[in-house]
Design an enzyme around this catalytic site. Sequence first.
Site, PDB file in Angstrom:
ATOM      1  N   HIS A  92       0.806  -1.216   0.000  1.00 30.83           N
ATOM      2  CA  HIS A  92       0.000   0.000   0.000  1.00 30.83           C
ATOM      3  C   HIS A  92       0.841   1.269   0.000  1.00 30.83           C
ATOM      4  CE1 HIS A  92      -3.555  -2.375   0.781  1.00 30.83           C
ATOM      5  NE2 HIS A  92      -3.008  -2.889   1.855  1.00 30.83           N
ATOM      6  N   HIS A  93       2.046   1.205   0.535  1.00 25.91           N
ATOM      7  CA  HIS A  93       2.942   2.365   0.637  1.00 25.91           C
ATOM      8  C   HIS A  93       2.281   3.522   1.384  1.00 25.91           C
ATOM      9  CE1 HIS A  93       4.956  -0.023  -2.362  1.00 25.91           C
ATOM     10  NE2 HIS A  93       4.025   0.232  -3.246  1.00 25.91           N
ATOM     11  N   CYS A  94       1.462   3.184   2.354  1.00 23.88           N
ATOM     12  CA  CYS A  94       0.759   4.188   3.183  1.00 23.88           C
ATOM     13  C   CYS A  94      -0.109   5.127   2.351  1.00 23.88           C
ATOM     14  CB  CYS A  94       1.748   4.997   4.029  1.00 23.88           C
ATOM     15  SG  CYS A  94       2.673   3.980   5.190  1.00 23.88           S
ATOM     16  N   CYS A  95      -0.639   4.624   1.234  1.00 23.81           N
ATOM     17  CA  CYS A  95      -1.499   5.494   0.414  1.00 23.81           C
ATOM     18  C   CYS A  95      -2.716   4.726  -0.100  1.00 23.81           C
ATOM     19  CB  CYS A  95      -0.704   6.124  -0.721  1.00 23.81           C
ATOM     20  SG  CYS A  95       0.055   4.969  -1.857  1.00 23.81           S
ATOM     21  N   GLN A  96      -3.385   4.017   0.809  1.00 27.22           N
ATOM     22  CA  GLN A  96      -4.580   3.267   0.428  1.00 27.22           C
ATOM     23  C   GLN A  96      -5.652   4.146  -0.212  1.00 27.22           C
ATOM     24  OE1 GLN A  96      -2.896   2.883   3.318  1.00 27.22           O
ATOM     25  NE2 GLN A  96      -3.170   0.854   4.193  1.00 27.22           N
TER      26      GLN A  96
END
Length: 136
Positions: free
Chosen positions: A66-70
């Site tokens: 997700h790379h902290c960007c859901q």
Amino acid sequence: ERIHDYELELGDYLRRRLEDVEGITVLGPGVGTERAALCAFVAGNVHPSDLSTFLDVEGVAIRAGHHCCQPLHRALGYSHSARASLYFYNTKEDVDRFVEVLEETLRFFGSLGNIVDGGEGGNGKDGDDEGFVPIF
């Protein structure tokens, strides 16, 4: 300032090289836009976790998830992405090697038939990751 300029150059080079890879959709700003030296991308119906595992076996490290960007992934219609990140110690030759291994990996998955061409267990397009079954 020189490190910053070099990272911009590497980021643009990475983006241009990824745009030339068949089956890759690069997420984020285009070439010529000031950006960090990284690119998030999706690869056909190959799940980013499978892609990162196969690349790792070949000595190429990328991130998957997700790379902290859901919220952004949801807005773009993906559940996950892969991300290649560079820093001042990387070179254009490193990018070329990454792209070479990425293309080999995509050819492998393509040889499996429907996994890449629309079968179950893909990259989570439309935010649906329910059918994902990791190869490893």
